[in-house]
Design an enzyme around this catalytic site. Structure first.
Site, short mmCIF file in Angstrom:
data_model
loop_
_atom_site.label_atom_id
_atom_site.label_comp_id
_atom_site.label_asym_id
_atom_site.label_seq_id
_atom_site.Cartn_x
_atom_site.Cartn_y
_atom_site.Cartn_z
N SER A 101 42.96 -1.83 23.49
CA SER A 101 43.61 -0.52 23.48
C SER A 101 43.79 -0.02 24.94
CB SER A 101 43.00 0.50 22.42
OG SER A 101 41.73 0.86 23.05
N LYS A 102 44.32 1.07 24.85
CA LYS A 102 44.48 2.05 25.96
C LYS A 102 43.19 2.23 26.83
CE LYS A 102 48.60 3.96 27.16
NZ LYS A 102 49.42 3.87 26.53
N ARG A 103 42.11 2.26 25.97
CA ARG A 103 40.84 2.54 26.75
C ARG A 103 40.47 1.29 27.95
NH1 ARG A 103 36.77 1.10 24.01
NH2 ARG A 103 38.14 0.33 22.10
N HIS A 104 41.00 0.09 27.70
CA HIS A 104 40.85 -0.84 28.48
C HIS A 104 41.96 -1.07 29.55
CE1 HIS A 104 39.35 -2.26 24.47
NE2 HIS A 104 38.14 -2.66 25.35
N GLY A 105 42.50 0.15 29.98
CA GLY A 105 43.64 0.22 31.19
C GLY A 105 45.05 0.12 30.25
#
Ligand code: GLU
Length: 349
Positions: free
Chosen positions: A245-249
């Site tokens: 998800s966005k948390r991973h970039g």
């Protein structure tokens, strides 16, 4: 049996950004079709009018274009095909393969709670299946949904190119709703009607759809269509083993384009997420078309590694000529140095 022309499809719901998982699904379908000299179809699944946006459709189209995943047919829009779906629902009703269900939300809630209390899997108890208005007197004015008659006994099975024969006891399958009270048809119905009508031979999609497949297989039978072959691909996880998800970039394809990654590197990276060919890491698109086969897709979760993308990007940059690299870099350089010139940049490279 005559061999049908291979036809695959990418069927995104335009309700947000096109993330890497979706792009990989598109790529696998594209590679399989191109490798088999078949056709690749784009279908926009925009039946959820509230959540679908034109912006998202445009982003999907832009992303596919950037990645070079060209389609032979489409984009088809489900929102423009309502008459086709209505006719199929009508057909199922006429053939008594579907029925009107008048149970209210309160009644259904009460039934569900009672089943849960009794330790059973909550399912519709089929009250309306063979009763009341469905025995001749069709009451079309009272609010109702339309349900598909799922077989009560036996098993439903389908072929998955990774899992082999998958079997589900029919007692675990509900009489699914194919048309809601508001008249809107549901995902499982439209996807079957479309895949059948568009002549799709291979459905390659995320394994989050695995539970839908037996329902769809029964609908294929009910509607009198041949089911396609299925391949359910595992999710993409981040390095922390959580769903990407966005948390991973960056999560969307366009984000990677904006960051300056080459589409060649992105294609290579996406292909390696859940597919492989020996120890080989660097693939051009032409090589992928030649080498891609469904049986080399892995069942385990693929892990997205940003460092690997950087490395692949470097490998693909090295394959470009100086002039080509200069040309592709120039738009990024222009953001900071509007006067930069291509010939000078090429020399510098
Ligand atoms: N529209 C569905 C989704 O985006 C895909 C349906 C399918 O591949 O069958 O999840």
């Amino acid at each position: 049996m005559t061999q049908r022309l291979v036809k695959t499809r990418f069927a995104p719901s335009p309700t947000g950004t096109l993330h890497l998982g979706g792009a990989r699904t598109a790529l696998f379908n594209w590679l399989f079709a191109r490798g088999a000299n078949g056709k690749f179809v784009l279908r926009i699944e925009d039946t959820d009018r509230e959540r679908s946006t034109e912006e998202s459709v445009n982003e999907i189209l832009e992303s596919l274009e950037w990645l070079g995943l060209d389609f032979d047919e489409g984009p088809h829009f489900q929102s423009r095909r309502t008459e086709i779906y209505a006719a199929e629902v009508e057909k199922l009703l006429n053939e008594k393969k579907a029925y009107r269900c008048y149970c209210t939300k309160e009644e259904l809630d009460a039934k569900r709670q009672a089943m849960q209390k009794a330790g059973k899997k909550p399912m519709y108890d089929r009250t309306c299946r063979d009763s009341g208005p469905n025995l001749g007197n069709e009451d079309t004015s009272s609010p109702h949904v339309i349900r598909f008659k799922t077989p009560i006994e036996g098993v439903t099975s389908f072929e998955d190119s990774l899992r082999g024969t998958v079997e589900i006891p029919n007692e675990e399958l509900d009489d699914l709703i194919i048309r809601r009270t508001d008249g809107n048809v549901t995902y499982n119905l439209v996807v079957v009607v479309d895949d059948a009508e568009m002549g799709i031979t291979h459905v390659i999609r995320g394994d989050d759809h695995l539970a839908n497949t037996p329902k769809q297989v029964n609908l294929y039978k009910g509607l009198g269509y041949e089911a396609p072959k299925f391949t359910h691909v595992s999710l993409i996880l981040g390095k922390d083993k959580k769903r990407l998800s966005k948390r991973h970039g960056a999560a969307s394809v366009v984000d990677y384009r904006e960051m300056g990654y080459l589409p060649e590197a992105m294609i290579n990276m996406l292909a390696r997420l859940g597919w492989g060919h020996g120890d080989k890491e660097v693939f051009t698109k032409q090589e992928l078309v030649k080498l891609f086969t469904l049986d080399k897709i892995t069942m385990s979760h693929a892990v997205f590694d940003h460092d690997k993308l950087d490395w692949l990007n470097a490998q693909h940059m090295k394959m470009l000529s100086d002039a080509d690299l200069a040309e592709r870099s120039l738009p990024f350089l222009h953001k900071k140095h509007p006067d930069a010139r291509k010939d000078e940049l090429a020399k510098l490279i």
